[in-house]
Scaffold this motif. Structure first.
Motif, mmCIF file in Angstrom:
data_model
loop_
_atom_site.group_PDB
_atom_site.id
_atom_site.type_symbol
_atom_site.label_atom_id
_atom_site.label_comp_id
_atom_site.label_asym_id
_atom_site.label_seq_id
_atom_site.Cartn_x
_atom_site.Cartn_y
_atom_site.Cartn_z
ATOM 1 N N ASN A 197 0.826 -1.208 0.000
ATOM 2 C CA ASN A 197 0.000 0.000 0.000
ATOM 3 C C ASN A 197 0.860 1.257 0.000
ATOM 4 O O ASN A 197 0.784 2.089 0.906
ATOM 5 C CB ASN A 197 -0.915 -0.013 1.222
ATOM 6 C CG ASN A 197 -2.179 -0.798 0.975
ATOM 7 O OD1 ASN A 197 -2.986 -0.424 0.130
ATOM 8 N ND2 ASN A 197 -2.340 -1.894 1.682
ATOM 9 N N GLU A 238 -9.472 -5.683 -1.301
ATOM 10 C CA GLU A 238 -8.759 -4.546 -0.698
ATOM 11 C C GLU A 238 -8.988 -4.450 0.806
ATOM 12 O O GLU A 238 -8.147 -3.934 1.536
ATOM 13 C CB GLU A 238 -9.204 -3.231 -1.346
ATOM 14 C CG GLU A 238 -8.950 -3.152 -2.831
ATOM 15 C CD GLU A 238 -10.191 -3.494 -3.638
ATOM 16 O OE1 GLU A 238 -10.987 -4.312 -3.145
ATOM 17 O OE2 GLU A 238 -10.353 -2.962 -4.745
ATOM 18 N N TYR A 268 -6.265 -5.855 6.263
ATOM 19 C CA TYR A 268 -5.676 -4.563 6.570
ATOM 20 C C TYR A 268 -6.404 -3.935 7.751
ATOM 21 O O TYR A 268 -7.608 -3.705 7.707
ATOM 22 C CB TYR A 268 -5.737 -3.646 5.355
ATOM 23 C CG TYR A 268 -4.898 -4.142 4.205
ATOM 24 C CD1 TYR A 268 -3.512 -4.146 4.298
ATOM 25 C CD2 TYR A 268 -5.485 -4.625 3.054
ATOM 26 C CE1 TYR A 268 -2.730 -4.616 3.258
ATOM 27 C CE2 TYR A 268 -4.712 -5.096 2.003
ATOM 28 C CZ TYR A 268 -3.333 -5.088 2.120
ATOM 29 O OH TYR A 268 -2.574 -5.561 1.090
ATOM 30 N N ARG A 279 -7.262 -0.959 10.398
ATOM 31 C CA ARG A 279 -7.308 0.497 10.499
ATOM 32 C C ARG A 279 -7.917 0.843 11.841
ATOM 33 O O ARG A 279 -8.988 0.338 12.206
ATOM 34 C CB ARG A 279 -8.122 1.084 9.353
ATOM 35 C CG ARG A 279 -8.304 2.600 9.438
ATOM 36 C CD ARG A 279 -8.963 3.143 8.175
ATOM 37 N NE ARG A 279 -8.029 3.159 7.068
ATOM 38 C CZ ARG A 279 -8.360 3.480 5.822
ATOM 39 N NH1 ARG A 279 -9.602 3.784 5.518
ATOM 40 N NH2 ARG A 279 -7.444 3.489 4.873
ATOM 41 N N ASP A 326 -2.369 -0.546 9.312
ATOM 42 C CA ASP A 326 -1.423 -1.284 8.479
ATOM 43 C C ASP A 326 -1.008 -0.542 7.218
ATOM 44 O O ASP A 326 -0.024 -0.902 6.578
ATOM 45 C CB ASP A 326 -2.030 -2.636 8.062
ATOM 46 C CG ASP A 326 -2.185 -3.586 9.230
ATOM 47 O OD1 ASP A 326 -1.429 -3.439 10.199
ATOM 48 O OD2 ASP A 326 -3.073 -4.459 9.171
ATOM 49 N N GLY A 327 -1.760 0.461 6.804
ATOM 50 C CA GLY A 327 -1.486 1.118 5.527
ATOM 51 C C GLY A 327 -0.364 2.142 5.608
ATOM 52 O O GLY A 327 0.216 2.380 6.671
ATOM 53 N N GLU A 339 -4.301 7.788 4.552
ATOM 54 C CA GLU A 339 -3.864 6.408 4.743
ATOM 55 C C GLU A 339 -4.249 5.587 3.510
ATOM 56 O O GLU A 339 -5.396 5.622 3.059
ATOM 57 C CB GLU A 339 -4.493 5.796 5.991
ATOM 58 C CG GLU A 339 -3.991 4.393 6.283
ATOM 59 C CD GLU A 339 -4.349 3.928 7.689
ATOM 60 O OE1 GLU A 339 -4.823 2.798 7.828
ATOM 61 O OE2 GLU A 339 -4.146 4.713 8.649
ATOM 62 N N THR A 340 -3.260 4.875 2.965
ATOM 63 C CA THR A 340 -3.469 4.097 1.749
ATOM 64 C C THR A 340 -3.657 2.629 2.087
ATOM 65 O O THR A 340 -2.743 1.980 2.589
ATOM 66 C CB THR A 340 -2.277 4.260 0.786
ATOM 67 O OG1 THR A 340 -2.113 5.640 0.475
ATOM 68 C CG2 THR A 340 -2.513 3.494 -0.504
ATOM 69 N N CYS A 341 -4.854 2.133 1.851
ATOM 70 C CA CYS A 341 -5.172 0.704 1.947
ATOM 71 C C CYS A 341 -6.052 0.373 0.747
ATOM 72 O O CYS A 341 -7.271 0.392 0.839
ATOM 73 C CB CYS A 341 -5.904 0.377 3.246
ATOM 74 S SG CYS A 341 -4.852 0.168 4.684
ATOM 75 N N THR A 398 -6.605 5.625 -1.142
ATOM 76 C CA THR A 398 -6.045 6.571 -0.180
ATOM 77 C C THR A 398 -7.192 7.379 0.402
ATOM 78 O O THR A 398 -7.900 8.087 -0.321
ATOM 79 C CB THR A 398 -5.018 7.492 -0.835
ATOM 80 O OG1 THR A 398 -3.933 6.703 -1.330
ATOM 81 C CG2 THR A 398 -4.463 8.485 0.178
#
Length: 418
Positions: free
Chosen positions: A32, A121, A125, A127, A381-382, A400-402, A405
């Motif tokens: 990510n 996606e 992950y 958040r 996690d991103g 935050e990119t997961c 963004t």
């Protein structure tokens, strides 16, 4: 392709540029990284979808498989095709070329084996913040060193770049403004033909930089109601950027050539250059409690400078080695009591699988030659970038990119992520 790469006798695994048989999965191994890194990881993540096509080629007649991929590439794909759309485009091309039910099952198996399926996606992950907006590509990744986030009380703002226009070579930049809690979603604040950057929220007022053919000015707009009267609050021969206000005083950076000076105007008074010496390279001015704090880069060293509005005195302190170089990846947020940084050194030195994370520390500790106890803003996690903090409440916003963004917020820093 590349048949001469191993001409020195090396094994393919040692000399190949990429290994389409590396087994990477979208739902487990996708990196990510933000758009500023490898255009969002188009090469770093390419073996995931490429590996699915390679597996498909191993189970089908290879010439038939090549024809399917070629047809999909030329007739179904476009520059915005994502992993899942690639799967659907491959299946559609296969059907049109006469694939049997067994062939289609082999294609589905190949993409499933590489974790490409609806909703991949969101798998795996974590958040730990609240998502305020999904998908606005940060303008700071295209315009280096721009201030990307703002929050004050009930309102937040972010600058963004329209990705299609960016990759077409005619980028368009705007600002989205929304409420921290409730509301109907963010609204666009943009003027045709102008770029909108560097948002700051002060109560119900939005300050931002409007960039046009004649340079950049700081403007003011009301964020509530339907009225969108735009007023220039800082203009001049240079580019006026990165403004901040406490309601009674205004500060901003004036850029002329290689010089970047910090200006202050109190009330209706005249603007004052508080960094009149030549060679100044300042950024991120922030105003609170009668003081202006900013970062000043000189002689390959970062200084944390503080200007007292009442006395007119300027104090400076070295910030230590971890803030030495301003880059497109390290966006530091200077605030009343805290400094928030993006710790990109893990990514820069430890490999792209080490995603940048946000850290926070007291300004006083950072100014003490960098002897600061940095703690994590978020344990997500991103990739985390472009932080800002509400002085009155300690609320933090960031990108935050997961998969996409997004604009994310926490009421306070997470601290220990062990």
């Amino acid at each position: 392709m590349g048949e001469d790469l191993c001409s020195d006798g090396s094994a393919p695994a040692d000399c190949a540029l990429r290994d389409l048989n590396d087994g990477r999965r979208a739902d487990k191994n996708y990196l990510n990284v933000p758009m500023a890194v490898d255009n969002g990881g188009v090469h770093l993540n390419s073996t995931i979808v490429g590996g699915a096509m390679w597996d498909m080629r191993k189970t089908l007649n290879k010439h038939f498989a090549d024809g399917i991929v070629y047809t999909a590439l030329t007739e179904n794909f476009n520059p915005w095709t994502d992993f899942l759309q690639a799967r659907y485009g491959i299946v559609d091309a296969a059907r049109r070329l006469g694939a049997t039910r067994g062939d289609l099952q082999k294609i589905d198996n190949a993409f499933e084996a590489h974790g490409i399926y609806p909703g991949w996606e969101a798998i795996g992950y974590k958040r730990d913040g609240d998502t305020l907006a999904k998908g606005p590509a940060p303008a700071a990744e295209a315009v280096g060193q721009s201030r990307n986030m703002a929050v004050d009380g009930a309102y937040w703002a972010t600058s963004y770049v329209d990705l299609k226009s960016f990759f077409d070579g005619t980028p368009e930049y705007g600002i989205k403004v929304g409420k921290v809690k409730g509301g109907d979603g963010p609204k666009d604040f943009q003027q045709d033909g102008l770029w909108s950057l560097d948002p700051v929220i002060q109560g119900k007022e939005l300050l931002d930089t409007r960039v046009g053919a004649n340079g950049a000015d700081v403007v003011s707009t009301k964020v509530n109601g339907n009225g969108r009267k735009v007023t220039v609050v800082a203009g001049g021969p240079g580019d006026q950027r990165e403004a901040d206000s406490d309601g009674t005083a205004l500060t901003w950076v004036d850029i002329q050539g290689d010089e970047a000076d910090v200006y202050v105007r109190q009330g209706d008074g005249k603007p004052v250059n508080i960094t009149p010496e030549t060679g100044t390279s300042a950024l991120r001015p922030t105003i609170a409690h009668g003081k202006v704090s900013f970062l000043n880069y000189k002689a390959s060293q970062t200084y944390v400078d503080v200007y007292d509005l009442a006395t007119g005195t300027l104090t400076e302190a070295k910030a230590g080695g971890f803030l030495d170089v301003p880059t497109d990846y390290v966006h530091n947020g200077m605030y009343d009591k805290n400094l928030v940084r993006t710790d990109s050194f893990a990514m820069l030195w430890g490999g792209y699988d080490q995603l940048p994370k946000l850290e926070i520390a007291p300004v006083a500790d950072v100014a003490d030659d960098g002897r600061a106890d940095w703690t994590r803003v978020s344990c997500g996690d991103g990739a985390q970038l472009y932080p800002t903090l509400d002085n009155s409440s300690d609320r933090i916003l960031w990108s935050e990119t997961c998969g996409t963004t997004d604009v994310v917020t926490r009421a306070r820093a997470a601290g220990d992520c062990a």
